[in-house]
Design an enzyme around this catalytic site. Sequence first.
Site, PDB file in Angstrom:
ATOM      1  N   ARG A  58       5.943  -9.406 -14.974  1.00  0.00           N
ATOM      2  CA  ARG A  58       5.348 -10.139 -13.854  1.00  0.00           C
ATOM      3  C   ARG A  58       5.508 -11.633 -14.080  1.00  0.00           C
ATOM      4  O   ARG A  58       5.888 -12.083 -15.159  1.00  0.00           O
ATOM      5  CB  ARG A  58       3.866  -9.796 -13.711  1.00  0.00           C
ATOM      6  CG  ARG A  58       3.048 -10.169 -14.933  1.00  0.00           C
ATOM      7  CD  ARG A  58       1.566 -10.287 -14.663  1.00  0.00           C
ATOM      8  NE  ARG A  58       0.814 -10.389 -15.911  1.00  0.00           N
ATOM      9  CZ  ARG A  58       0.686 -11.483 -16.648  1.00  0.00           C
ATOM     10  NH1 ARG A  58       1.295 -12.609 -16.291  1.00  0.00           N
ATOM     11  NH2 ARG A  58      -0.022 -11.479 -17.758  1.00  0.00           N
ATOM     12  N   GLY A  89       3.675 -15.501 -14.317  1.00  0.00           N
ATOM     13  CA  GLY A  89       2.458 -15.971 -14.971  1.00  0.00           C
ATOM     14  C   GLY A  89       2.543 -15.906 -16.488  1.00  0.00           C
ATOM     15  O   GLY A  89       3.521 -15.440 -17.062  1.00  0.00           O
ATOM     16  N   ASP A  90       1.492 -16.378 -17.129  1.00  0.00           N
ATOM     17  CA  ASP A  90       1.446 -16.462 -18.592  1.00  0.00           C
ATOM     18  C   ASP A  90       0.608 -15.310 -19.137  1.00  0.00           C
ATOM     19  O   ASP A  90       0.778 -14.173 -18.717  1.00  0.00           O
ATOM     20  CB  ASP A  90       0.916 -17.837 -19.006  1.00  0.00           C
ATOM     21  CG  ASP A  90       1.382 -18.253 -20.383  1.00  0.00           C
ATOM     22  OD1 ASP A  90       0.833 -17.742 -21.377  1.00  0.00           O
ATOM     23  OD2 ASP A  90       2.289 -19.101 -20.481  1.00  0.00           O
ATOM     24  N   GLY A 107      -0.898 -12.257 -10.973  1.00  0.00           N
ATOM     25  CA  GLY A 107       0.488 -12.311 -11.415  1.00  0.00           C
ATOM     26  C   GLY A 107       1.233 -11.167 -10.760  1.00  0.00           C
ATOM     27  O   GLY A 107       0.779 -10.024 -10.821  1.00  0.00           O
ATOM     28  N   GLY A 134      -0.532  -7.563  -9.775  1.00  0.00           N
ATOM     29  CA  GLY A 134      -1.503  -7.984  -8.765  1.00  0.00           C
ATOM     30  C   GLY A 134      -2.570  -8.908  -9.297  1.00  0.00           C
ATOM     31  O   GLY A 134      -2.284  -9.981  -9.816  1.00  0.00           O
ATOM     32  N   CYS A 152      -3.862 -17.796 -19.081  1.00  0.00           N
ATOM     33  CA  CYS A 152      -2.821 -18.264 -18.153  1.00  0.00           C
ATOM     34  C   CYS A 152      -2.121 -19.517 -18.655  1.00  0.00           C
ATOM     35  O   CYS A 152      -1.492 -20.247 -17.877  1.00  0.00           O
ATOM     36  CB  CYS A 152      -3.399 -18.501 -16.751  1.00  0.00           C
ATOM     37  SG  CYS A 152      -4.190 -17.026 -16.074  1.00  0.00           S
TER      38      CYS A 152
END
Length: 236
Positions: A88, A90-91, A162, A173, A191
């Site tokens: 996904r 994001g972090d 994410g 999600g 994040c």
Amino acid sequence: MNKTIDIQDLGHKDYKDTWDYQEALFKAIVDTKIKNRREGTEIATDNHFLFVEHPHVYTLGKSGDLSNLLLNEAQLESKGATFYKINRGGDITYHGPGQIVGYPILDLENFFTDIHKYLRLLEEMIILTLAEYGLKAERSEGETGVWLDVGTPFARKICAMGVRASRWVTMHGFALNVNADLGYFDNIIPCGIRGKAVTSLNVELGMQTVDEEEVKAKLLKHFATLFEAELKGVEV
């Protein structure tokens, strides 16, 4: 266009098992789209929305920085947590008991072809749900997810997001902290954002526990309205 969405509540389920299930649903939709394009058919594509609660787990997005995980393998094991690097955006984030995780697996061509709009509508679903509990939740510019007290020294994140999308099909999600053990967030830089706190709905309301089924019902009500969708498998 098929605007019906099949709702499933998976209960308490292992992260990897859920990820594999998402991938299977995702692939089935993509395969249908490929077949339609190749063979000139018009088979309707499915849409899904999964609710789940995971055991303690940390997940790192494809562009994330592993240094944002502050535990080694032995420390993870001692805390009963697992770790996955996933596909996904994001972090790093945390999932665990007391957190409502939602995975919409949608063919956006049934709704609209705009990933930015998709993310903003997911955020709006959370914002409207929290408003029903008397909380003023907001977006924070440049930071996906939902926050409280944005622009103040007390800004804190209550919902992480994410997603992945391919051929306009989504997966992964959001994760909304409802009765979450916030101590697990101390083991990461959530994040990848330093210096900002994380919170949970029960903490904000001064309650020991919040009814998670009630929260899910409110989320689905707003989701159906925002996406102009018909939900199958649940009454809203």
